[in-house]
Motif scaffolding. Sequence first.
Motif, PDB file in Angstrom:
ATOM      1  N   SER A  89      -2.004  -3.672 -10.481  1.00  0.00           N
ATOM      2  CA  SER A  89      -1.608  -3.453  -9.088  1.00  0.00           C
ATOM      3  C   SER A  89      -0.127  -3.113  -8.994  1.00  0.00           C
ATOM      4  O   SER A  89       0.267  -2.164  -8.299  1.00  0.00           O
ATOM      5  CB  SER A  89      -1.912  -4.717  -8.274  1.00  0.00           C
ATOM      6  OG  SER A  89      -1.369  -4.614  -6.970  1.00  0.00           O
ATOM      7  N   ARG A 102      -1.955 -12.374  -1.367  1.00  0.00           N
ATOM      8  CA  ARG A 102      -2.692 -11.114  -1.502  1.00  0.00           C
ATOM      9  C   ARG A 102      -2.711 -10.313  -0.205  1.00  0.00           C
ATOM     10  O   ARG A 102      -2.549  -9.079  -0.222  1.00  0.00           O
ATOM     11  CB  ARG A 102      -4.125 -11.387  -1.966  1.00  0.00           C
ATOM     12  CG  ARG A 102      -4.238 -11.958  -3.370  1.00  0.00           C
ATOM     13  CD  ARG A 102      -5.690 -12.112  -3.777  1.00  0.00           C
ATOM     14  NE  ARG A 102      -6.400 -12.975  -2.839  1.00  0.00           N
ATOM     15  CZ  ARG A 102      -7.729 -13.100  -2.794  1.00  0.00           C
ATOM     16  NH1 ARG A 102      -8.467 -12.389  -3.623  1.00  0.00           N
ATOM     17  NH2 ARG A 102      -8.301 -13.913  -1.945  1.00  0.00           N
ATOM     18  N   VAL A 133      -1.526  -6.336   0.336  1.00  0.00           N
ATOM     19  CA  VAL A 133      -2.372  -5.286   0.908  1.00  0.00           C
ATOM     20  C   VAL A 133      -1.673  -4.638   2.104  1.00  0.00           C
ATOM     21  O   VAL A 133      -1.657  -3.403   2.244  1.00  0.00           O
ATOM     22  CB  VAL A 133      -3.739  -5.866   1.321  1.00  0.00           C
ATOM     23  CG1 VAL A 133      -4.545  -4.813   2.094  1.00  0.00           C
ATOM     24  CG2 VAL A 133      -4.517  -6.322   0.095  1.00  0.00           C
ATOM     25  N   SER A 149       1.072  -2.315   0.998  1.00  0.00           N
ATOM     26  CA  SER A 149       0.572  -1.048   0.452  1.00  0.00           C
ATOM     27  C   SER A 149       0.161  -0.097   1.574  1.00  0.00           C
ATOM     28  O   SER A 149       0.373   1.120   1.485  1.00  0.00           O
ATOM     29  CB  SER A 149      -0.600  -1.302  -0.498  1.00  0.00           C
ATOM     30  OG  SER A 149      -1.754  -1.731   0.199  1.00  0.00           O
ATOM     31  N   LEU A 150      -0.420  -0.623   2.647  1.00  0.00           N
ATOM     32  CA  LEU A 150      -0.788   0.221   3.786  1.00  0.00           C
ATOM     33  C   LEU A 150       0.448   0.813   4.450  1.00  0.00           C
ATOM     34  O   LEU A 150       0.474   1.995   4.822  1.00  0.00           O
ATOM     35  CB  LEU A 150      -1.586  -0.596   4.800  1.00  0.00           C
ATOM     36  CG  LEU A 150      -2.985  -1.055   4.362  1.00  0.00           C
ATOM     37  CD1 LEU A 150      -3.573  -2.011   5.396  1.00  0.00           C
ATOM     38  CD2 LEU A 150      -3.906   0.141   4.165  1.00  0.00           C
ATOM     39  N   LEU A 195      -2.184   2.986  -2.250  1.00  0.00           N
ATOM     40  CA  LEU A 195      -3.346   2.340  -1.641  1.00  0.00           C
ATOM     41  C   LEU A 195      -4.245   1.719  -2.706  1.00  0.00           C
ATOM     42  O   LEU A 195      -4.774   0.608  -2.516  1.00  0.00           O
ATOM     43  CB  LEU A 195      -4.137   3.359  -0.817  1.00  0.00           C
ATOM     44  CG  LEU A 195      -3.553   3.739   0.540  1.00  0.00           C
ATOM     45  CD1 LEU A 195      -4.356   4.856   1.168  1.00  0.00           C
ATOM     46  CD2 LEU A 195      -3.505   2.534   1.468  1.00  0.00           C
ATOM     47  N   LEU A 196      -4.439   2.418  -3.822  1.00  0.00           N
ATOM     48  CA  LEU A 196      -5.264   1.869  -4.900  1.00  0.00           C
ATOM     49  C   LEU A 196      -4.634   0.600  -5.463  1.00  0.00           C
ATOM     50  O   LEU A 196      -5.331  -0.387  -5.728  1.00  0.00           O
ATOM     51  CB  LEU A 196      -5.441   2.910  -6.004  1.00  0.00           C
ATOM     52  CG  LEU A 196      -6.288   2.478  -7.215  1.00  0.00           C
ATOM     53  CD1 LEU A 196      -7.689   2.063  -6.765  1.00  0.00           C
ATOM     54  CD2 LEU A 196      -6.360   3.597  -8.240  1.00  0.00           C
ATOM     55  N   LEU A 222      -5.324  -2.190  -3.096  1.00  0.00           N
ATOM     56  CA  LEU A 222      -6.735  -2.588  -3.124  1.00  0.00           C
ATOM     57  C   LEU A 222      -7.038  -3.488  -4.315  1.00  0.00           C
ATOM     58  O   LEU A 222      -7.777  -4.478  -4.195  1.00  0.00           O
ATOM     59  CB  LEU A 222      -7.617  -1.329  -3.163  1.00  0.00           C
ATOM     60  CG  LEU A 222      -9.130  -1.567  -3.235  1.00  0.00           C
ATOM     61  CD1 LEU A 222      -9.621  -2.255  -1.960  1.00  0.00           C
ATOM     62  CD2 LEU A 222      -9.864  -0.240  -3.434  1.00  0.00           C
ATOM     63  N   THR A 224      -6.779  -7.423  -4.459  1.00  0.00           N
ATOM     64  CA  THR A 224      -7.841  -8.278  -3.903  1.00  0.00           C
ATOM     65  C   THR A 224      -8.759  -8.797  -5.003  1.00  0.00           C
ATOM     66  O   THR A 224      -9.538  -9.731  -4.753  1.00  0.00           O
ATOM     67  CB  THR A 224      -8.668  -7.513  -2.871  1.00  0.00           C
ATOM     68  OG1 THR A 224      -9.315  -6.383  -3.486  1.00  0.00           O
ATOM     69  CG2 THR A 224      -7.785  -7.012  -1.729  1.00  0.00           C
ATOM     70  N   ARG A 225      -8.672  -8.229  -6.208  1.00  0.00           N
ATOM     71  CA  ARG A 225      -9.490  -8.723  -7.327  1.00  0.00           C
ATOM     72  C   ARG A 225      -8.955 -10.007  -7.935  1.00  0.00           C
ATOM     73  O   ARG A 225      -9.612 -10.643  -8.742  1.00  0.00           O
ATOM     74  CB  ARG A 225      -9.594  -7.641  -8.413  1.00  0.00           C
ATOM     75  CG  ARG A 225     -10.166  -6.311  -7.951  1.00  0.00           C
ATOM     76  CD  ARG A 225     -11.614  -6.462  -7.523  1.00  0.00           C
ATOM     77  NE  ARG A 225     -12.470  -6.923  -8.602  1.00  0.00           N
ATOM     78  CZ  ARG A 225     -13.083  -6.117  -9.478  1.00  0.00           C
ATOM     79  NH1 ARG A 225     -12.932  -4.797  -9.377  1.00  0.00           N
ATOM     80  NH2 ARG A 225     -13.849  -6.614 -10.429  1.00  0.00           N
TER      81      ARG A 225
END
Length: 431
Positions: A255, A316, A320, A323-324, A418-419, A422, A425-426
């Motif tokens: 990430s 987390r 996110v 990143s947005l 964005l990736l 995302l 979240t893992r």
Amino acid sequence: MSGASAAEPASPSPSPTGPASAAALLDEPTVPVGPGWTTGLSLATLAVFMAFMTPIQILLPLQLERIAPQDKSAALSLVTGLGALVAVLVNPLAGAWSDRTTSRFGRRRPWILGGALAGAAGLAFTAVQHTVAGVAVGWCLAQAGLNAMLAGVTTPVADRVPLSQRAQVSGWTGLMQSIGLVLGALITTLLVTGVGSGYVTLAVLTVALALPFTLRHTEPALPRELRPAFDARAFARSFWVSPRRHPDFGWAWLSRFLINLGNALGTLYLFYFLADAVRYADPGTGVLILTGVYTLSAAATAIPVGRLSDRAGRRRTFVVVCSLVMAAAALLLALLHTWPSALLAAAVLGAGYGIYLAVDQALVTQVLPRAADRAKDLGVINIANSGPQVLAPALAAPVIAHLGGYTGLYAAAALVILLGGLLVTRIRGVA
């Protein structure tokens, strides 16, 4: 949900300024750090990034333009690429040796001050070079010293700061990256004249800013009985952190790599974007203005959001969100090629990156596999910072040439960011 291994029991941490038992040295810290401690560490971090970024942005281009005016771009790519390679190698190595250091001054402070002195020597050596090869050697020496220092300044947050303060303190230290770039630019363009004097000024400031933390704030020493016997093969294998055995660490690394790659793609060609697409009259001044806007915006979000993350105990969600926000700034640059839109994009990108600086660093300290290897593992994580600086030029040039010019470049940056957001979240072990 701690920086230590799950098998290690938590127990009270030592005071940041007092002696510690051998057990407490590796436990999750619980005693809050004070403003003086945070200020000292922030100043040392400022020294690192001012010494890193100012030569890359200003001094090396000017120096190489005088040495090889016809091949200045290739020379700059060679010098900075070699320096980035040194950074990738030295940072985790210095971190690993820091973890094993049994000096009575502690594990981190000798590397902070020693790295500052070595980095300053490398900067001074670079200042007097008159060939591309000499500049490359000098910059690699500077990178080696500064990355040893970086290994020392990134780990105290995991060593000494409790989870309830970690994002807030990380916000202060992370903000020094942007402030270092702006302050270094102002010093080397307004206060001192000449490439050589610029390098020397940075060298002096690097050591001076490292002194408050290394001289005023003691840390516990690692007892010799806790240092494992050295085995070359085991030492080499330790740099591979299996994502299968430590999936949270692996996802955090990937990430961070992607978000930093997107940020590098977005900023690498900013000078040329202003000159070719925006048609700004003085792109050099434009970059400085945008950097200032970016830094002020990052400062406005890093500390408040870091404090909010600490209170909520969540990481987390904030990564996110950042990143947005950063992807929105990249899309703004992709769609609108005007000076007002560039100013707005700089403010939005800075706001997102301020959140990222505070919260992601705190998150990373909570997924480290073993407390005994904190500096080494943070060095491996730091590859996700320096690696994109090497990869971004190789990716950006063909995108600009064949996939839509600057619109394609900034759209690609938005997708990569964005990736990266995302994938965070893992991570399962951190809220």
